[in-house]
Design a protein around this motif. Structure first.
Motif, mmCIF file in Angstrom:
data_model
loop_
_atom_site.group_PDB
_atom_site.id
_atom_site.type_symbol
_atom_site.label_atom_id
_atom_site.label_comp_id
_atom_site.label_asym_id
_atom_site.label_seq_id
_atom_site.Cartn_x
_atom_site.Cartn_y
_atom_site.Cartn_z
ATOM 1 N N GLY A 632 -1.131 -8.288 -7.206
ATOM 2 C CA GLY A 632 -1.611 -8.474 -5.821
ATOM 3 C C GLY A 632 -2.102 -6.857 -5.497
ATOM 4 N N ILE A 633 -1.682 -5.899 -6.149
ATOM 5 C CA ILE A 633 -2.218 -4.499 -5.737
ATOM 6 C C ILE A 633 -3.595 -4.420 -6.413
ATOM 7 C CG2 ILE A 633 -2.084 -2.050 -6.534
ATOM 8 C CD1 ILE A 633 1.114 -2.511 -6.693
ATOM 9 N N VAL A 634 -3.893 -5.110 -7.709
ATOM 10 C CA VAL A 634 -5.183 -5.003 -8.081
ATOM 11 C C VAL A 634 -6.171 -5.730 -7.173
ATOM 12 C CG1 VAL A 634 -6.655 -5.689 -10.097
ATOM 13 C CG2 VAL A 634 -4.267 -4.533 -10.728
ATOM 14 N N MET A 635 -5.852 -6.871 -6.735
ATOM 15 C CA MET A 635 -6.496 -7.649 -5.954
ATOM 16 C C MET A 635 -6.803 -6.975 -4.658
ATOM 17 S SD MET A 635 -7.603 -9.857 -8.277
ATOM 18 C CE MET A 635 -8.705 -10.618 -7.031
ATOM 19 N N VAL A 636 -6.013 -6.417 -4.042
ATOM 20 C CA VAL A 636 -6.060 -5.742 -2.752
ATOM 21 C C VAL A 636 -7.083 -4.715 -2.777
ATOM 22 C CG1 VAL A 636 -4.994 -4.623 -0.934
ATOM 23 C CG2 VAL A 636 -3.853 -6.789 -1.796
ATOM 24 N N CYS A 637 -6.820 -3.784 -4.092
ATOM 25 C CA CYS A 637 -7.787 -2.905 -4.259
ATOM 26 C C CYS A 637 -9.274 -3.263 -4.492
ATOM 27 C CB CYS A 637 -7.473 -2.019 -5.502
ATOM 28 S SG CYS A 637 -5.979 -1.193 -5.150
ATOM 29 N N VAL A 638 -9.548 -4.410 -5.160
ATOM 30 C CA VAL A 638 -10.828 -4.916 -5.447
ATOM 31 C C VAL A 638 -11.315 -5.469 -4.210
ATOM 32 C CG1 VAL A 638 -11.886 -6.813 -6.707
ATOM 33 C CG2 VAL A 638 -10.390 -5.621 -7.970
ATOM 34 N N LEU A 639 -10.503 -6.227 -3.246
ATOM 35 C CA LEU A 639 -11.037 -6.577 -1.834
ATOM 36 C C LEU A 639 -11.483 -5.448 -0.856
ATOM 37 C CD1 LEU A 639 -8.539 -9.736 -1.441
ATOM 38 C CD2 LEU A 639 -10.973 -9.796 -2.235
ATOM 39 N N PHE A 640 -10.671 -4.348 -0.965
ATOM 40 C CA PHE A 640 -11.037 -3.145 -0.231
ATOM 41 C C PHE A 640 -12.631 -2.866 -0.651
ATOM 42 C CE2 PHE A 640 -11.659 1.165 0.393
ATOM 43 C CZ PHE A 640 -11.382 1.427 1.774
ATOM 44 N N TYR A 641 -12.929 -2.838 -1.818
ATOM 45 C CA TYR A 641 -14.352 -2.523 -2.114
ATOM 46 C C TYR A 641 -15.297 -3.364 -1.531
ATOM 47 C CZ TYR A 641 -18.269 -1.529 -5.085
ATOM 48 O OH TYR A 641 -19.631 -1.431 -5.538
ATOM 49 N N ALA A 642 -14.822 -4.664 -1.286
ATOM 50 C CA ALA A 642 -15.843 -5.538 -1.155
ATOM 51 C C ALA A 642 -16.017 -5.722 0.535
ATOM 52 C CB ALA A 642 -15.558 -7.008 -1.425
ATOM 53 N N MET A 643 -15.211 -5.206 1.253
ATOM 54 C CA MET A 643 -15.276 -4.953 2.741
ATOM 55 C C MET A 643 -16.549 -4.295 3.167
ATOM 56 S SD MET A 643 -11.390 -4.894 4.544
ATOM 57 C CE MET A 643 -11.552 -2.822 4.019
ATOM 58 N N PRO A 644 -17.205 -4.689 4.193
ATOM 59 C CA PRO A 644 -18.294 -4.127 4.714
ATOM 60 C C PRO A 644 -18.018 -2.855 5.483
ATOM 61 C CG PRO A 644 -17.905 -6.059 6.066
ATOM 62 C CD PRO A 644 -16.964 -6.129 4.814
ATOM 63 N N ALA A 652 -7.883 -4.438 9.431
ATOM 64 C CA ALA A 652 -6.382 -4.308 9.879
ATOM 65 C C ALA A 652 -5.590 -5.407 8.824
ATOM 66 C CB ALA A 652 -6.171 -4.760 11.138
ATOM 67 N N GLY A 653 -6.163 -6.372 8.653
ATOM 68 C CA GLY A 653 -5.521 -7.371 7.737
ATOM 69 C C GLY A 653 -5.307 -6.936 6.319
ATOM 70 N N TRP A 654 -6.448 -6.033 5.917
ATOM 71 C CA TRP A 654 -6.201 -5.657 4.609
ATOM 72 C C TRP A 654 -5.170 -4.484 4.667
ATOM 73 C CZ3 TRP A 654 -6.420 -0.457 2.717
ATOM 74 C CH2 TRP A 654 -6.445 -0.396 1.470
ATOM 75 N N GLY A 655 -5.028 -4.059 5.616
ATOM 76 C CA GLY A 655 -3.919 -2.822 5.717
ATOM 77 C C GLY A 655 -2.404 -3.537 5.520
ATOM 78 N N ILE A 656 -2.335 -4.445 6.473
ATOM 79 C CA ILE A 656 -1.155 -5.316 6.352
ATOM 80 C C ILE A 656 -1.011 -5.952 4.851
ATOM 81 C CG2 ILE A 656 0.133 -7.310 6.964
ATOM 82 C CD1 ILE A 656 -1.399 -7.058 9.774
ATOM 83 N N ALA A 657 -1.878 -6.327 4.384
ATOM 84 C CA ALA A 657 -1.762 -6.911 3.023
ATOM 85 C C ALA A 657 -1.359 -5.782 1.781
ATOM 86 C CB ALA A 657 -3.020 -7.528 2.395
ATOM 87 N N LEU A 658 -1.876 -4.768 2.134
ATOM 88 C CA LEU A 658 -1.532 -3.600 1.117
ATOM 89 C C LEU A 658 -0.143 -3.071 1.409
ATOM 90 C CD1 LEU A 658 -2.403 -1.391 -0.856
ATOM 91 C CD2 LEU A 658 -3.104 0.307 0.913
ATOM 92 N N GLY A 659 0.287 -2.912 2.847
ATOM 93 C CA GLY A 659 1.621 -2.263 3.108
ATOM 94 C C GLY A 659 2.583 -3.463 2.531
#
Length: 677
Positions: A632-644, A652-659
């Motif tokens: 999950g940590i790996v995928m959240v990091c990858v998805l952060f790079y894909a955000m515009p 905000a949703g990404w931050g919730i997911a990371l936490g």
């Protein structure tokens, strides 16, 4: 031409008439005997089982078996039921519909079975009778049975052409009687006879001369001794009319004949020069490790003679050499810990040393301690019905000595039911920690393969991370850093698959959880090979788990607060990713594909968290949960790079997911610490 081997097992434990008490053992006896007779490694019988049928069905199956036989066929019939004696002294076998006052029409006459045997063309017939016998009298007659009666009288010899037949009975006397149409003694015993029969065939203990075959005579001798040892009041009997031996099963207990050592080596072992004899010890030690057991036992005998007769220096060297081939188990004690009543936990006894030290057979001290030999060891299964402490032993005997493995633990009752359902510990197939005997110093090949695949994924990721960047600044701006967590987690999983303390459950669980999330297609196309390595490693890890017979994977209810906390964290991460997917879709319809990946990751992570909480044994489940958190940590990091990079996307949703995923990792760490404690 060799004929067929056919067996008919008749087991009646349930009776419509209340005057016939139910028998606990026939159903289990039938299943156990059918399994061992149908086992191609033991015997080659075509087995049919008739369980709790009426008299006419049983009679029809008996007649069919004997009528459809050829001269070279071997026929075996086993009765497990009540045996009833009529007023005239005739013996009957009770069926489900048997009425004690109407035996002639509702039971199977022993005389009918005798006639079928005489009319059969088969020249090799074996009849096994495991029955509780009683005398049936008319209604209202209160006088008990007329005393002892010879059961074998119902099957007189003579009239059998060719090689003939054999009748073996569990007991040769009437043990119970009727008063009216009720059994005077409603004592119901489990079958000692059939359990001894199954054990003798399955373990090979009935092979008294250790020639690799179990003959009928050997089987009876074993049954007689085993039954008398367990119940002195029960005496098996036989009436055998056979020409030559009838072999019923194969056995692994083949006696090893020593091969003489070469003449020059024999001469060297007796040479007056002590250094020549010392050189002979070295060569004999080499021969002692040979895969040819005859060669090894020949060397062992010469070393034994030298250890007993030579001078001290040579004798000590010879003794050290032969002790390398002594019979020894990897662990002297198997501790099952607490075992929930009704479960059937298993453990393994593994033998150490050269092939000659592993050419052994196993014997258990108690009937509830079931031993199944396979390869270089044996599987130990418990069949204990009552709560309480237990202690037994497994005796391992081979051509170079004997070893004893103690078995201990405690059977506990299942949790008592309560009016309102509450979370209760789920019984596990094998208690934790796993017995030391189940651990092996030699790594499972599939575990090694899983480790190498995890390392390959990690090594492959390193050049990829730099291929995505031309400088350290690009490394962070272009997303090369997103693969760093996966490199670390894949390396950790690979190491866990190799370490003796973690390769059985922790390593496979971590690798499977990591592969579940990391294999989701996201990021550069070059990551496909990494995902493939992780998935292949997870498959190898699961195969290694499947081959480890000391425990079985299963599912159970959430155990404690850590499980609930993990579910909350997983749900929080999934919710954050879904919220981010909604935000991406609102930002631009062209971001629909990226939003879909967010949703897929959220679903897989939630399912993985739930699975980690439910998986048993707990050590595997916690490790799997740790792998899910890492993935999950790996995928959240990858998805952060894909955000515009736009102020319209808050993230905000990404931050919730990371936490939430970091919280899941922390909860898993505490759960692992508790499990280890």
């Amino acid at each position: 031409m060799t004929g067929e081997r056919r067996a008919l097992i008749i087991a009646n434990g349930e009776y419509d008439n209340p005057g016939l008490s139910a028998l606990r053992s026939p159903a289990a006896d039938a299943e156990a005997l059918a399994d061992v007779l149908a086992d191609r490694a033991v015997s080659e019988f075509d087995v049919q089982v008739v369980r709790d049928e009426t008299a006419h069905v049983i009679a029809g199956r008996v007649e069919d078996l004997f009528a459809d036989s050829a001269p070279d066929d071997v026929l075996l019939v086993h009765f497990s039921c009540h045996g009833l004696k009529s007023e005239s002294g005739e013996l009957f076998f009770a069926a489900r519909n048997t009425r004690p006052e109407r035996l002639a029409s509702t039971a199977v006459p022993a005389d009918f079975v005798q006639r079928c045997m005489r009319m059969s063309r088969s020249r090799s017939i074996v009849l096994l009778l495991d029955c509780c016998y009683g005398g049936a009298f008319s209604q209202g007659v209160a006088v008990r049975a007329t005393g002892e009666a010879n059961v074998l009288d119902a099957f007189p010899g003579g009239g059998f052409g060719g090689r003939g037949r054999a009748v073996i009975t569990a007991s040769n006397s009437i043990e119970y009687a009727f008063e009216g149409d009720q059994l005077a003694d409603d004592h119901v015993r489990p079958s000692v006879f059939t359990s001894a029969l199954v054990e003798g065939l399955r373990t090979g203990d009935a092979d008294r001369d250790e020639d690799g075959w179990i003959a009928l005579g050997e089987l009876y001798d074993y049954l007689f001794d085993s039954v008398r040892e367990r119940n002195p009041n029960q005496t098996p009997s036989r009436d055998i009319e056979m020409q030559g031996e009838l072999y019923l099963a194969r056995s692994r207990r083949r006696r090893i004949k020593p091969s003489p050592v070469p003449a020059d080596l024999r001469a060297a072992s007796e040479d007056p020069n002590m250094f020549t004899r010392l050189g002979a010890v070295t060569e004999l030690r080499r021969r002692l490790t040979s895969d040819n057991l005859s060669v090894a036992i020949g060397a062992y005998e010469v070393l034994t003679a030298m250890a007993q007769t030579d001078i001290q220096h040579i004798a000590e060297a010879a003794d050290r050499a032969r002790r390398e081939a002594r019979v020894r188990a990897e662990s002297e004690v198997i501790r099952f810990g607490e075992v929930v009543r009704g479960s059937c936990p298993v453990a393994r006894v593994r033998l150490a040393g050269p092939p000659i030290a592993r050419a052994c057979h196993f014997a258990s001290s108690h009937s509830w301690l079931r031993v199944t030999e396979d390869g270089d060891g044996a599987e130990i299964a418990l069949e204990l019905p009552e709560p309480g402490a237990f202690e037994g032993r497994i005796t391992v005997t081979g051509p170079t000595g004997e070893a004893v493995v103690r078995v201990e633990g405690q059977v506990v009752a299942e949790p008592a039911p309560v009016p309102r359902p509450l979370p209760v510990p789920t019984p596990e197939p094998v208690p934790e920690p796993v017995p030391a005997a189940a651990r092996s110093s030699k790594a499972e090949p599939f575990a090694v393969a899983a480790s190498l695949l995890a390392f390959a994924a990690a090594v492959y990721l390193v050049p990829i991370s730099f291929a995505l960047s031309h400088s350290m600044e690009d490394f962070f701006e272009d997303g090369g850093w997103t693969v760093v967590p996966l490199v670390l987690f894949a390396t950790a999983a690979g190491i866990a698959m190799l370490l003796p303390d973690t390769r059985r459950m922790v390593g496979p669980g971590t690798l499977c959880g990591l592969a579940l999330l990391s294999a989701i297609p996201a990021g550069p196309a070059l990551l496909v090979l990494t995902s493939g390595c992780l998935l292949a490693g997870a498959v190898c890890a699961l195969i290694a788990v499947r081959r480890d017979r000391s425990f079985r994977l299963g599912l159970g209810k959430p155990r404690d607060g850590f499980a609930i906390a993990a579910l909350v964290a997983g749900a929080g991460c999934a919710a954050g990713l879904v919220a981010e997917a909604i935000e991406l879709t609102g930002y631009s319809s062209s971001r629909a594909d990226e939003a879909a990946i967010h949703v897929v990751v959220s679903v897989v992570l939630l399912v993985g968290t739930l699975l980690g909480v439910l998986l048993r044994p707990a050590a595997f489940g916690v490790a799997f949960l740790g792998g899910v958190a890492a993935g999950g940590i790996v995928m959240v990091c990858v998805l952060f790079y894909a955000m515009p990079s736009s102020s319209s996307v808050t993230g905000a949703g990404w931050g919730i997911a990371l936490g939430a995923v970091l919280s899941l990792a922390v909860v898993t760490g505490f759960a692992a610490r508790k499990a280890k404690g």
